[in-house]
Design a protein around this motif. Structure first.
Motif, mmCIF file in Angstrom:
data_model
loop_
_atom_site.group_PDB
_atom_site.id
_atom_site.type_symbol
_atom_site.label_atom_id
_atom_site.label_comp_id
_atom_site.label_asym_id
_atom_site.label_seq_id
_atom_site.Cartn_x
_atom_site.Cartn_y
_atom_site.Cartn_z
ATOM 1 N N GLN A 1 -0.124 9.436 5.266
ATOM 2 C CA GLN A 1 -1.258 9.245 4.689
ATOM 3 C C GLN A 1 -1.056 8.037 3.765
ATOM 4 O O GLN A 1 -0.678 8.240 2.530
ATOM 5 C CB GLN A 1 -1.918 10.367 4.534
ATOM 6 N N SER A 2 -2.389 7.274 3.467
ATOM 7 C CA SER A 2 -2.591 5.951 2.935
ATOM 8 C C SER A 2 -3.305 6.731 1.681
ATOM 9 O O SER A 2 -3.914 7.528 1.523
ATOM 10 C CB SER A 2 -3.898 4.838 3.382
ATOM 11 N N SER A 3 -2.475 6.702 0.243
ATOM 12 C CA SER A 3 -2.747 7.046 -1.349
ATOM 13 C C SER A 3 -4.240 6.423 -1.561
ATOM 14 O O SER A 3 -4.844 6.649 -2.225
ATOM 15 C CB SER A 3 -2.195 6.890 -2.151
ATOM 16 N N GLY A 4 -4.446 5.043 -1.336
ATOM 17 C CA GLY A 4 -5.403 3.974 -1.201
ATOM 18 C C GLY A 4 -5.603 3.448 -2.901
ATOM 19 O O GLY A 4 -6.094 2.325 -2.752
ATOM 20 N N ASP A 5 -3.813 3.759 -3.328
ATOM 21 C CA ASP A 5 -3.411 2.905 -4.114
ATOM 22 C C ASP A 5 -2.803 1.873 -3.254
ATOM 23 O O ASP A 5 -1.707 1.521 -2.185
ATOM 24 C CB ASP A 5 -2.505 3.637 -5.239
ATOM 25 N N LEU A 6 -2.541 0.491 -4.386
ATOM 26 C CA LEU A 6 -0.949 -0.495 -4.421
ATOM 27 C C LEU A 6 -0.356 0.093 -5.173
ATOM 28 O O LEU A 6 -0.056 0.723 -6.329
ATOM 29 C CB LEU A 6 -1.387 -1.592 -4.757
ATOM 30 N N GLY A 7 1.150 -0.996 -5.119
ATOM 31 C CA GLY A 7 1.953 -0.279 -6.048
ATOM 32 C C GLY A 7 3.641 -0.961 -5.535
ATOM 33 O O GLY A 7 3.337 -1.806 -4.844
ATOM 34 N N HIS A 8 4.397 -0.456 -5.917
ATOM 35 C CA HIS A 8 5.622 -1.209 -5.994
ATOM 36 C C HIS A 8 6.962 0.308 -6.633
ATOM 37 O O HIS A 8 6.693 0.364 -7.783
ATOM 38 C CB HIS A 8 5.985 -2.642 -6.872
ATOM 39 N N PHE A 9 8.342 -0.360 -5.744
ATOM 40 C CA PHE A 9 9.138 0.911 -6.828
ATOM 41 C C PHE A 9 10.064 -0.414 -7.474
ATOM 42 O O PHE A 9 10.205 -1.561 -7.122
ATOM 43 C CB PHE A 9 10.430 0.985 -5.287
ATOM 44 N N ASP A 10 10.658 -0.245 -8.528
ATOM 45 C CA ASP A 10 11.499 -0.837 -9.282
ATOM 46 C C ASP A 10 13.255 -0.504 -8.546
ATOM 47 O O ASP A 10 13.325 -0.049 -7.089
ATOM 48 C CB ASP A 10 11.568 -0.448 -10.734
ATOM 49 N N ASP A 11 14.403 -1.394 -9.366
ATOM 50 C CA ASP A 11 15.405 -1.193 -8.821
ATOM 51 C C ASP A 11 16.409 -0.401 -8.579
ATOM 52 O O ASP A 11 16.955 0.463 -7.523
ATOM 53 C CB ASP A 11 16.255 -2.014 -9.040
ATOM 54 N N ASP A 12 15.341 1.188 -9.460
ATOM 55 C CA ASP A 12 16.052 2.650 -9.284
ATOM 56 C C ASP A 12 15.705 3.294 -8.355
ATOM 57 O O ASP A 12 15.728 4.267 -8.530
ATOM 58 C CB ASP A 12 15.825 2.707 -10.759
ATOM 59 N N GLY A 13 14.885 3.233 -7.755
ATOM 60 C CA GLY A 13 13.946 3.620 -6.821
ATOM 61 C C GLY A 13 12.354 3.929 -7.302
ATOM 62 O O GLY A 13 11.757 5.362 -6.504
ATOM 63 N N ARG A 14 12.153 4.034 -8.391
ATOM 64 C CA ARG A 14 11.035 4.445 -9.111
ATOM 65 C C ARG A 14 9.604 3.798 -8.789
ATOM 66 O O ARG A 14 9.875 2.411 -8.220
ATOM 67 C CB ARG A 14 10.790 4.073 -11.495
ATOM 68 N N LEU A 15 8.227 4.520 -9.239
ATOM 69 C CA LEU A 15 7.128 4.180 -8.283
ATOM 70 C C LEU A 15 6.178 3.801 -9.153
ATOM 71 O O LEU A 15 5.778 4.197 -9.801
ATOM 72 C CB LEU A 15 6.707 4.569 -7.696
ATOM 73 N N VAL B 1 2.303 1.716 -9.792
ATOM 74 C CA VAL B 1 0.936 1.748 -9.145
ATOM 75 C C VAL B 1 -0.143 1.375 -10.221
ATOM 76 O O VAL B 1 0.248 0.862 -11.084
ATOM 77 C CB VAL B 1 0.078 3.501 -9.204
ATOM 78 N N HIS B 2 -0.159 0.049 -8.953
ATOM 79 C CA HIS B 2 -0.830 -0.881 -9.641
ATOM 80 C C HIS B 2 -2.844 -0.824 -9.497
ATOM 81 O O HIS B 2 -3.267 -1.845 -10.117
ATOM 82 C CB HIS B 2 -1.013 -1.935 -8.163
ATOM 83 N N GLY B 3 -3.073 0.147 -8.983
ATOM 84 C CA GLY B 3 -4.479 0.002 -8.575
ATOM 85 C C GLY B 3 -5.057 0.317 -7.004
ATOM 86 O O GLY B 3 -3.974 0.508 -6.749
ATOM 87 N N ARG B 4 -6.229 0.749 -7.127
ATOM 88 C CA ARG B 4 -6.892 0.774 -5.591
ATOM 89 C C ARG B 4 -6.728 -0.280 -4.762
ATOM 90 O O ARG B 4 -6.972 -1.329 -5.159
ATOM 91 C CB ARG B 4 -8.290 1.642 -5.934
ATOM 92 N N THR C 1 0.807 -1.334 -0.185
ATOM 93 C CA THR C 1 0.107 0.163 0.111
ATOM 94 C C THR C 1 0.586 1.421 -0.166
ATOM 95 O O THR C 1 1.589 1.508 0.376
ATOM 96 C CB THR C 1 -0.681 0.046 1.198
ATOM 97 N N VAL C 2 0.633 2.089 -0.619
ATOM 98 C CA VAL C 2 1.613 3.334 -1.091
ATOM 99 C C VAL C 2 0.556 4.090 0.134
ATOM 100 O O VAL C 2 -0.422 4.819 0.105
ATOM 101 C CB VAL C 2 0.989 3.935 -2.013
ATOM 102 N N PHE C 3 2.010 5.015 0.722
ATOM 103 C CA PHE C 3 1.807 6.057 1.478
ATOM 104 C C PHE C 3 2.533 7.062 1.241
ATOM 105 O O PHE C 3 3.597 6.799 1.043
ATOM 106 C CB PHE C 3 2.134 5.803 3.031
ATOM 107 N N VAL C 4 2.269 8.086 1.903
ATOM 108 C CA VAL C 4 2.960 9.922 1.368
ATOM 109 C C VAL C 4 2.879 10.818 2.518
ATOM 110 O O VAL C 4 1.764 11.151 3.060
ATOM 111 C CB VAL C 4 2.435 9.905 -0.001
#
Length: 452
Positions: free
Chosen positions: A426-440, A442-445, A401-404
């Motif tokens: 705070q939660s953005s309400g989204d799911l996501g992952h970081f890649d090897d270079d630190g880029r985000l 987002v997969h969905g809500r 879960t993405v928090f900002v």
């Protein structure tokens, strides 16, 4: 149990963020460090007048005769806009609007809407920005929940309110040929009123931006006092022009349009707004006619422009465009690729939400090297991922879960509820992952039925 950062760590981070933000704003031309008095005045204005009025005042002191806004009525300078909004503020005060009044505005993009935002700020009244598509039960619920005391709306929307809140005063922000009922207008109320400013309110009335309402009645996210330094979150990775022209296609009732109006003025730009429903041809014509350096829109608008194709786009001179700023929803890898082919590497994508505001920015290089990414957090922002037990995820390619954390994040909805908070983020309400270079990415809500 949430881990709260130690006070010294939080203080050091805040100081470092402030210094970094100041350097970004100086580099982009939004702050002149050799004018300390102006810095003090702008910071002082922000504590009572809110971001829209503060930015207009700053721009007026810097270039009063420069063009601030162009709409279907033509150009208007910063000084003229300041005086016109003073007249409207005085006129609304005579109508009974006070710092305790809540205004609801349902408008397309034009100077009547902009004047309403400015007058509300100068009066210290709260203004709720209604989506132009909102009607029926959701609209009834929002008016009741926000305790709206007066409506500032375009004539085309006035009939929506007849059965919702009988007796609620209506003032038209744009009458056109549809003012059959002879309702008062903002321009009529402002006519012959003094252009002298009212005494500043004790506190900003605030602007309430509504959520999308995809899971029910839209919630209200209030914006009150905002430090001018928070503008650095946009400018850190997006080279918006200074003293140029920006075409604003994204609606002003949306956080994207509103934020870029404020930021554009902070840089001394002329903002071109388009009062009617979005039309790709009209938008491109505005870009060409005004030789705009930047275009602000949402991905759905960009899709319609790109779908015109190279032959149709060649009819419009868009050579001056150095920035296409996209935000508000998902930008597909295919759309970013096609945009680069047609316009060059000028596309910048903002990942944000009504609640957390700025979270990450993808530059043209990010979009080229990592298609589908929403980029990296700019200065003053922190983004982290947590699993379903709210343990922090530090491994690349693991979904959470993405928090900002952002100085622009809100402090709670107007109904008293709030977003989930972990470690001060705070939660953005989204799911996501970081890649090897630190880029985000987002997969969905979370509301889509997914869990980390």
């Amino acid at each position: 149990m949430s881990i709260v950062p130690a006070a010294p760590t939080a203080v050091v981070r805040a100081v470092a963020d402030a210094l970094s933000a100041t350097l970004v704003l100086h580099r982009r031309g939004a702050l002149e460090l050799r004018r300390p008095i102006e810095l003090v005045r702008t910071a002082r204005d922000a504590t009572t007048l809110g971001p829209v009025v503060t930015t207009l005042a700053h721009a007026t002191r810097g270039a009063s005769t420069a063009t601030a806004l162009i709409d279907d009525r033509g150009p208007i300078t910063f000084e003229q806009l300041d005086q016109a909004s003073n007249r409207l503020a005085n006129g609304l005060a005579a109508q009974g609007v006070t710092p305790g009044t809540v205004i609801a505005a349902q408008c397309r993009d034009h100077r009547g809407f902009v004047l309403s935002l400015l007058a509300a700020g100068k009066l210290g009244a709260r203004i709720v920005l209604l989506d132009t598509a909102m009607s029926g039960p959701p609209l009834t619920s929002v008016l009741a929940r926000e305790r709206v005391g007066i409506l500032l709306v375009d004539a085309e929307f006035a009939d929506r309110f007849d059965d919702l809140r009988p007796g609620l005063p209506i003032v038209l922000t744009r009458a056109g040929d549809t003012n059959r009922r002879g309702l008062p207008t903002v321009h009529g109320i402002a006519a012959w009123r003094s252009a002298l400013p009212l005494p500043p309110p004790e506190d900003p009335g605030g602007i309430v931006v509504l959520t999308s309402g995809t899971t029910g009645t839209p919630k209200g996210a209030p914006r009150g006092k905002v430090s001018p330094l928070q503008s650095a979150q946009f400018l850190d990775r997006i080279p918006l022009p200074k003293a140029s022209t920006i075409v604003l296609a994204a609606p002003l009732f949306h956080g994207t349009g509103l934020s870029q109006l404020i930021l554009g003025w902070a840089l001394g730009n002329t903002m071109v707004v388009l009062p009617d429903r979005f039309d790709p041809h009209r938008t491109l014509d505005a870009v060409a006619r005004h030789r705009a350096s930047a275009l602000v829109l949402v991905p759905a608008m960009l899709q319609r422009i790109v779908d015109l194709g190279a032959q149709e786009l060649a009819r419009y001179d868009t050579a001056a465009l150095s920035v296409i700023f996209s935000a508000g929803s998902v930008l597909s890898p295919e759309l970013s690729r096609r945009t680069a082919l047609l316009f060059g590497e000028v596309l910048y994508n903002l990942y944000a939400s009504t609640e957390v505001a700025v979270a990450a920015v993808a530059t043209p290089r990010d979009l080229r090297e990592a298609p589908g990414t929403v980029g990296r957090p700019p200065v003053g922002c922190r983004v982290a991922l947590y699993d379903e037990h709210r343990r922090r995820i530090t491994t690349p390619h693991v979904v959470g879960t993405v928090f900002v954390a952002s100085g622009l994040s809100f402090t709670g909805y107007t109904d008293g509820s709030g977003a989930e908070v972990v470690d001060g983020m705070q939660s953005s309400g989204d799911l996501g992952h970081f890649d090897d270079d630190g880029r985000l990415f987002v997969h969905g809500r979370l509301a889509d039925g997914h869990r980390s």
